[in-house]
Design a protein around this motif. Structure first.
Motif, PDB file in Angstrom:
ATOM      1  N   THR A 136      15.440  45.006 -21.077  1.00 54.08           N
ATOM      2  CA  THR A 136      16.826  45.391 -21.006  1.00 54.08           C
ATOM      3  C   THR A 136      17.382  44.763 -19.514  1.00 54.08           C
ATOM      4  O   THR A 136      16.795  44.930 -18.536  1.00 54.08           O
ATOM      5  CB  THR A 136      16.978  46.883 -20.884  1.00 54.08           C
ATOM      6  OG1 THR A 136      16.560  47.349 -22.022  1.00 54.08           O
ATOM      7  CG2 THR A 136      18.367  47.334 -20.717  1.00 54.08           C
TER       8      THR A 136
ATOM      9  N   TYR B  96      21.686  38.447 -25.865  1.00 55.95           N
ATOM     10  CA  TYR B  96      22.392  39.894 -25.307  1.00 55.95           C
ATOM     11  C   TYR B  96      23.587  39.741 -24.844  1.00 55.95           C
ATOM     12  O   TYR B  96      24.167  39.016 -23.986  1.00 55.95           O
ATOM     13  CB  TYR B  96      21.430  40.058 -23.959  1.00 55.95           C
ATOM     14  CG  TYR B  96      20.037  40.535 -24.352  1.00 55.95           C
ATOM     15  CD1 TYR B  96      19.679  41.914 -24.329  1.00 55.95           C
ATOM     16  CD2 TYR B  96      18.887  39.709 -24.171  1.00 55.95           C
ATOM     17  CE1 TYR B  96      18.286  42.240 -24.441  1.00 55.95           C
ATOM     18  CE2 TYR B  96      17.661  39.881 -24.438  1.00 55.95           C
ATOM     19  CZ  TYR B  96      17.253  41.135 -24.423  1.00 55.95           C
ATOM     20  OH  TYR B  96      15.884  41.609 -24.473  1.00 55.95           O
ATOM     21  N   ARG B  97      24.553  40.286 -25.735  1.00 56.40           N
ATOM     22  CA  ARG B  97      25.971  40.327 -25.435  1.00 56.40           C
ATOM     23  C   ARG B  97      26.313  41.417 -24.452  1.00 56.40           C
ATOM     24  O   ARG B  97      25.993  42.686 -24.832  1.00 56.40           O
ATOM     25  CB  ARG B  97      26.647  40.278 -26.618  1.00 56.40           C
ATOM     26  CG  ARG B  97      28.003  39.980 -26.461  1.00 56.40           C
ATOM     27  CD  ARG B  97      29.082  39.571 -27.790  1.00 56.40           C
ATOM     28  NE  ARG B  97      28.946  40.825 -28.742  1.00 56.40           N
ATOM     29  CZ  ARG B  97      29.640  41.794 -28.925  1.00 56.40           C
ATOM     30  NH1 ARG B  97      30.924  41.880 -28.207  1.00 56.40           N
ATOM     31  NH2 ARG B  97      29.544  42.660 -29.652  1.00 56.40           N
ATOM     32  N   CYS B  98      26.893  41.108 -23.335  1.00 56.68           N
ATOM     33  CA  CYS B  98      26.866  42.165 -22.268  1.00 56.68           C
ATOM     34  C   CYS B  98      28.273  42.388 -21.755  1.00 56.68           C
ATOM     35  O   CYS B  98      29.237  41.532 -21.951  1.00 56.68           O
ATOM     36  CB  CYS B  98      26.163  41.649 -21.004  1.00 56.68           C
ATOM     37  SG  CYS B  98      24.475  41.643 -21.371  1.00 56.68           S
TER      38      CYS B  98
ATOM     39  N   LEU C 167      26.101  45.263 -25.467  1.00 54.68           N
ATOM     40  CA  LEU C 167      26.751  45.377 -26.744  1.00 54.68           C
ATOM     41  C   LEU C 167      26.045  44.935 -28.085  1.00 54.68           C
ATOM     42  O   LEU C 167      26.414  45.452 -29.180  1.00 54.68           O
ATOM     43  CB  LEU C 167      28.152  44.616 -26.563  1.00 54.68           C
ATOM     44  CG  LEU C 167      28.897  44.933 -25.277  1.00 54.68           C
ATOM     45  CD1 LEU C 167      30.231  44.021 -25.105  1.00 54.68           C
ATOM     46  CD2 LEU C 167      29.582  46.412 -25.484  1.00 54.68           C
ATOM     47  N   GLU C 168      25.092  43.991 -27.923  1.00 54.62           N
ATOM     48  CA  GLU C 168      24.499  43.631 -29.081  1.00 54.62           C
ATOM     49  C   GLU C 168      23.184  42.754 -28.517  1.00 54.62           C
ATOM     50  O   GLU C 168      23.228  42.254 -27.658  1.00 54.62           O
ATOM     51  CB  GLU C 168      25.429  42.447 -29.745  1.00 54.62           C
ATOM     52  CG  GLU C 168      25.011  41.793 -30.970  1.00 54.62           C
ATOM     53  CD  GLU C 168      25.839  40.895 -31.578  1.00 54.62           C
ATOM     54  OE1 GLU C 168      25.434  40.457 -32.402  1.00 54.62           O
ATOM     55  OE2 GLU C 168      26.736  40.217 -30.954  1.00 54.62           O
ATOM     56  N   VAL C 169      22.118  42.844 -29.476  1.00 50.74           N
ATOM     57  CA  VAL C 169      20.831  42.110 -29.176  1.00 50.74           C
ATOM     58  C   VAL C 169      20.566  41.814 -30.365  1.00 50.74           C
ATOM     59  O   VAL C 169      20.253  42.587 -31.285  1.00 50.74           O
ATOM     60  CB  VAL C 169      19.820  43.047 -28.413  1.00 50.74           C
ATOM     61  CG1 VAL C 169      18.418  42.464 -28.198  1.00 50.74           C
ATOM     62  CG2 VAL C 169      20.269  43.716 -27.364  1.00 50.74           C
ATOM     63  N   ARG C 170      20.163  40.350 -30.662  1.00 53.46           N
ATOM     64  CA  ARG C 170      19.735  39.782 -31.606  1.00 53.46           C
ATOM     65  C   ARG C 170      19.041  38.473 -31.427  1.00 53.46           C
ATOM     66  O   ARG C 170      19.485  37.625 -30.461  1.00 53.46           O
ATOM     67  CB  ARG C 170      20.735  39.604 -32.719  1.00 53.46           C
ATOM     68  CG  ARG C 170      22.029  38.938 -32.295  1.00 53.46           C
ATOM     69  CD  ARG C 170      22.997  38.817 -33.294  1.00 53.46           C
ATOM     70  NE  ARG C 170      24.338  38.126 -32.890  1.00 53.46           N
ATOM     71  CZ  ARG C 170      24.517  36.743 -32.735  1.00 53.46           C
ATOM     72  NH1 ARG C 170      23.640  35.865 -33.428  1.00 53.46           N
ATOM     73  NH2 ARG C 170      25.654  36.274 -32.578  1.00 53.46           N
TER      74      ARG C 170
ATOM     75  N   GLU D 101      33.095  40.312 -20.915  1.00 53.29           N
ATOM     76  CA  GLU D 101      31.804  40.150 -22.005  1.00 53.29           C
ATOM     77  C   GLU D 101      31.242  38.834 -21.754  1.00 53.29           C
ATOM     78  O   GLU D 101      31.708  37.880 -21.391  1.00 53.29           O
ATOM     79  CB  GLU D 101      32.228  40.228 -23.193  1.00 53.29           C
ATOM     80  CG  GLU D 101      32.744  41.652 -23.735  1.00 53.29           C
ATOM     81  CD  GLU D 101      32.718  41.740 -25.344  1.00 53.29           C
ATOM     82  OE1 GLU D 101      32.403  40.811 -25.930  1.00 53.29           O
ATOM     83  OE2 GLU D 101      33.439  42.682 -25.697  1.00 53.29           O
TER      84      GLU D 101
ATOM     85  N   SER E 275      27.570  36.379 -22.867  1.00 57.65           N
ATOM     86  CA  SER E 275      26.290  36.450 -23.622  1.00 57.65           C
ATOM     87  C   SER E 275      25.191  35.698 -22.793  1.00 57.65           C
ATOM     88  O   SER E 275      25.457  34.584 -22.017  1.00 57.65           O
ATOM     89  CB  SER E 275      26.504  35.686 -24.736  1.00 57.65           C
ATOM     90  OG  SER E 275      27.401  36.407 -25.674  1.00 57.65           O
TER      91      SER E 275
END
Length: 80
Positions: free
Chosen positions: A21, A55-57, A39-42, A63, A65
């Motif tokens: 993280t 990792y979109r943060c 916001l997103e993890v892929r 925001e 990435s």
């Protein structure tokens, strides 16, 4: 607009299962930015080449990435 792969320093937390993280991003000039929310993890490919975990943060009101690719972190940057 041309994008470049820019490697960055990231302070992370690793849990007991090995999941990373990101907590802070540190720029080359030493500026440190706290990641307020993930916001997103892929898995994803980058526009600048390479692939890894995206990792979109949220950092403040912005925001951003960041990508984790084979033991290092990078962003897609307009500056080389």
């Amino acid at each position: 607009m041309q994008l470049f792969k820019k490697y960055i320093k990231v302070i992370t937390m690793c849990d007991e299962h090995g999941a990373l993280t990101p907590i802070y991003i540190i720029w080359n000039n030493g500026s440190k930015y706290k990641i307020d929310k993930i916001l997103e993890v892929r898995k994803a490919a980058s526009k600048v080449g390479g692939c890894g975990i995206l990792y979109r943060c949220r950092i403040g009101k912005s925001e951003r990435s960041i990508f984790y690719e084979i033991n290092r972190w990078f962003i897609e940057s307009t500056n080389p």
